[in-house]
Structures are given as structure tokens and as C-alpha cells.
Design a protein around this motif. Structure first.
Motif, PDB file in Angstrom:
ATOM      1  N   ALA A 100      39.850  61.777  70.040  1.00  7.87           N
ATOM      2  CA  ALA A 100      40.642  60.566  70.279  1.00  7.87           C
ATOM      3  C   ALA A 100      41.612  60.298  69.130  1.00  7.87           C
ATOM      4  O   ALA A 100      42.761  59.896  69.347  1.00  7.87           O
ATOM      5  CB  ALA A 100      39.720  59.372  70.491  1.00  7.87           C
ATOM      6  N   GLU A 185      36.175  50.157  81.901  1.00  6.36           N
ATOM      7  CA  GLU A 185      36.308  50.628  80.520  1.00  6.36           C
ATOM      8  C   GLU A 185      37.362  51.725  80.397  1.00  6.36           C
ATOM      9  O   GLU A 185      38.094  51.784  79.401  1.00  6.36           O
ATOM     10  CB  GLU A 185      34.947  51.101  80.007  1.00  6.36           C
ATOM     11  CG  GLU A 185      33.982  49.940  79.832  1.00  6.36           C
ATOM     12  CD  GLU A 185      32.725  50.319  79.065  1.00  6.36           C
ATOM     13  OE1 GLU A 185      32.498  51.527  78.825  1.00  6.36           O
ATOM     14  OE2 GLU A 185      31.979  49.398  78.702  1.00  6.36           O
ATOM     15  N   HIS A 186      37.460  52.584  81.395  1.00  6.37           N
ATOM     16  CA  HIS A 186      38.517  53.595  81.373  1.00  6.37           C
ATOM     17  C   HIS A 186      39.895  52.938  81.481  1.00  6.37           C
ATOM     18  O   HIS A 186      40.854  53.373  80.834  1.00  6.37           O
ATOM     19  CB  HIS A 186      38.324  54.600  82.498  1.00  6.37           C
ATOM     20  CG  HIS A 186      37.272  55.630  82.211  1.00  6.37           C
ATOM     21  ND1 HIS A 186      36.901  55.967  80.930  1.00  6.37           N
ATOM     22  CD2 HIS A 186      36.518  56.406  83.028  1.00  6.37           C
ATOM     23  CE1 HIS A 186      35.965  56.902  80.975  1.00  6.37           C
ATOM     24  NE2 HIS A 186      35.713  57.181  82.238  1.00  6.37           N
ATOM     25  N   GLN A 189      40.727  51.739  78.113  1.00  9.30           N
ATOM     26  CA  GLN A 189      41.193  52.813  77.231  1.00  9.30           C
ATOM     27  C   GLN A 189      42.669  53.125  77.488  1.00  9.30           C
ATOM     28  O   GLN A 189      43.444  53.338  76.547  1.00  9.30           O
ATOM     29  CB  GLN A 189      40.343  54.063  77.455  1.00  9.30           C
ATOM     30  CG  GLN A 189      38.911  53.923  76.938  1.00  9.30           C
ATOM     31  CD  GLN A 189      38.050  55.120  77.271  1.00  9.30           C
ATOM     32  OE1 GLN A 189      38.521  56.251  77.254  1.00  9.30           O
ATOM     33  NE2 GLN A 189      36.789  54.876  77.602  1.00  9.30           N
ATOM     34  N   TRP A 201      42.043  51.758  70.122  1.00  8.54           N
ATOM     35  CA  TRP A 201      41.807  52.929  70.960  1.00  8.54           C
ATOM     36  C   TRP A 201      40.484  53.593  70.601  1.00  8.54           C
ATOM     37  O   TRP A 201      39.655  53.892  71.474  1.00  8.54           O
ATOM     38  CB  TRP A 201      42.984  53.885  70.810  1.00  8.54           C
ATOM     39  CG  TRP A 201      42.758  55.320  71.181  1.00  8.54           C
ATOM     40  CD1 TRP A 201      42.851  56.395  70.342  1.00  8.54           C
ATOM     41  CD2 TRP A 201      42.457  55.877  72.474  1.00  8.54           C
ATOM     42  NE1 TRP A 201      42.625  57.577  71.014  1.00  8.54           N
ATOM     43  CE2 TRP A 201      42.379  57.290  72.337  1.00  8.54           C
ATOM     44  CE3 TRP A 201      42.231  55.324  73.727  1.00  8.54           C
ATOM     45  CZ2 TRP A 201      42.093  58.139  73.385  1.00  8.54           C
ATOM     46  CZ3 TRP A 201      41.939  56.181  74.795  1.00  8.54           C
ATOM     47  CH2 TRP A 201      41.874  57.564  74.626  1.00  8.54           C
ATOM     48  N   ALA A 204      37.560  51.520  71.716  1.00  6.87           N
ATOM     49  CA  ALA A 204      37.354  51.577  73.166  1.00  6.87           C
ATOM     50  C   ALA A 204      36.618  52.851  73.554  1.00  6.87           C
ATOM     51  O   ALA A 204      35.706  52.840  74.390  1.00  6.87           O
ATOM     52  CB  ALA A 204      38.699  51.491  73.890  1.00  6.87           C
ATOM     53  N   VAL A 205      36.994  53.973  72.935  1.00  6.87           N
ATOM     54  CA  VAL A 205      36.329  55.253  73.223  1.00  6.87           C
ATOM     55  C   VAL A 205      34.884  55.221  72.751  1.00  6.87           C
ATOM     56  O   VAL A 205      33.962  55.582  73.495  1.00  6.87           O
ATOM     57  CB  VAL A 205      37.086  56.414  72.555  1.00  6.87           C
ATOM     58  CG1 VAL A 205      36.293  57.723  72.698  1.00  6.87           C
ATOM     59  CG2 VAL A 205      38.481  56.564  73.158  1.00  6.87           C
ATOM     60  N   HIS A 208      32.560  52.924  74.807  1.00  4.25           N
ATOM     61  CA  HIS A 208      32.233  53.481  76.122  1.00  4.25           C
ATOM     62  C   HIS A 208      31.090  54.495  76.013  1.00  4.25           C
ATOM     63  O   HIS A 208      30.162  54.480  76.826  1.00  4.25           O
ATOM     64  CB  HIS A 208      33.466  54.136  76.726  1.00  4.25           C
ATOM     65  CG  HIS A 208      33.216  54.746  78.070  1.00  4.25           C
ATOM     66  ND1 HIS A 208      32.805  54.003  79.159  1.00  4.25           N
ATOM     67  CD2 HIS A 208      33.304  56.030  78.506  1.00  4.25           C
ATOM     68  CE1 HIS A 208      32.653  54.806  80.205  1.00  4.25           C
ATOM     69  NE2 HIS A 208      32.940  56.040  79.825  1.00  4.25           N
TER      70      HIS A 208
END
Length: 220
Positions: A100, A185-186, A189, A201, A204-205, A208
Motif C-alpha cells: 500500500a 471498507e473497500h 479505501q 490510506w 484504511a488498509v 480492514h
């Protein structure tokens, strides 16, 4: 006069390969859940082959850690252990967060690919197709890893695929509402890729992956 050479026919998979593919898919899709004991005859009938290729297929699956063989009794589908869940989540977190961060400078082109996978996930969810939903979800994550450009890490991540598919099928089927959470959640992202905040970012990754770990542990 010359005649055009006929194109060679694609080689059909062997009986052992057909049995292997059938049984592996059934295990990953929870047709045979962890703890099930199945006989060679049962597998042979379902796959449309004799028992000899079934034995070959079972030896391959035993080597992959998906079954345990018991002579004259059959094959036990290995349940997913707490240790396996912890190991997979740890590996995912290390690889996905690294990837990421690496893809951040190319986030504009990445977003289009991820948006297409999210659309496929939504369509599969609307159709009630858990298997297609899971496949699109894995592809969403793999797209980020592959875009990072490290072939060794991408190969490692793909080697986790079977384990992730098996765990993911269970989480989507047995945890009500999890699919809606994953979709949200996707989408979050993707929204983070629109901004200029790398930390948002990465958070968020990471969040999840951590939430997926929580859901999987509840299934134990």
C-alpha cells in the motif's frame, strides 16, 4: 497442393487432475467443511473418475495441508486452526501494508482497477454468489500487492491464496453482514486514494485486515 496444418487440440486434464480440481474447489468453497471425513468412493462418484486418480489427488492435497489421509477410512478435511488464521493474518498485514505504501505515488491508475473489482464484488453480493464475491475480493487485494512491483512478495501473497479463499468463504457464509462491511471498507479505501493523505490510506488498509482477523477468530 499443401494443406493447412490443423491446430493441435488442447490437452484434456487427466483423471487425477480432474479429481484434484474438483476436490480442492469443494474444500475451498466449504462444500466439504473442516472436520468432514469423506471416502474415496464418494469423491470418485462426484468427480466422475475411478478411485485410482482420486488417491493421486488426495496425496497432492495432503501435501498442501488441506486433508489428512486415513487408510481404509478416507480423507479428513483439515479444519482451519487458530494458529493458521494468526499466521495468515500476520503475513497479509506485512505484505499488504508494504504494498500500500509503495503504490501510493501511482494511486490514480490503481483506483480504476480497484473500482472495477469493487463493482464485481457488489454484483456478486447482489446475486448471492459468495464464491464470486470472494474471488473478486481476493483480486482487489492482489491488485494492490502486484502494483507494488515486487515479484517475490507478489508470489508469496499468491501462495496464501488458497488459505485465504478457504477462510474467506467461511467468514462470508457464517458471519451475517460481513459482506456489507467488506464492501463499505473497500469503498473507503478507494475514497482514501482520492486524497493526499498517505496515512489515511494506510490506516484504511490496515484496519480492514485487522477487522478480517477479528471475524475469522470468532469463527473458531
Amino acid at each position: 497442393m499443401t494443406h493447412p496444418t490443423a491446430s493441435p487440440r488442447a490437452t484434456a486434464p487427466s483423471a487425477a487432475e480432474r479429481a484434484y480440481r474438483h476436490l480442492k474447489r469443494a474444500i475451498l468453497e466449504q462444500v466439504y467443511p473442516g472436520g468432514s471425513l469423506i471416502s474415496e468412493g464418494e469423491i470418485a462418484e462426484a468427480a466422475g473418475v475411478s478411485r485410482t486418480p482420486v488417491r493421486e489427488a488426495l496425496l497432492r492435497l495432503e501435501a498442501e495441508g488441506l486433508v489428512a489421509l486415513y487408510p481404509k477410512r478416507g480423507a479428513l478435511i483439515r479444519p482451519v486452526s487458530a494458529r493458521e488464521i494468526a499466521d495468515v493474518i500476520e503475513a497479509r498485514r506485512l505484505v499488504e501494508l508494504h504494498a500500500a505504501e509503495r503504490v501510493w505515488p501511482r494511486r490514480a491508475e490503481l483506483k480504476g482497477d480497484l473500482a472495477r473489482w469493487l463493482t464485481e464484488m457488489r454484483q456478486a453480493h447482489a446475486a448471492g454468489d459468495v464464491t464470486a464475491l470472494m474471488a473478486a475480493d481476493r483480486a482487489f487485494h492482489a491488485t494492490v500487492v502486484e502494483a507494488a512491483g515486487n515479484e517475490i512478495l507478489a508470489e508469496l501473497y499468491h501462495r496464501l491464496r488458497d488459505r485465504q479463499l478457504r477462510m474467506g468463504e467461511a467468514s462470508f457464509r457464517l458471519s451475517p453482514g460481513w459482506a456489507d462491511v467488506v464492501l463499505a471498507e473497500h469503498a473507503g479505501q478507494l475514497a482514501a486514494l482520492d486524497g493526499d493523505d498517505l496515512r489515511a490510506w494506510l490506516d484504511a488498509v490496515g484496519a480492514h485486515v485487522d477487522k478480517a482477523a477479528t471475524v475469522l477468530r470468532r469463527l473458531r
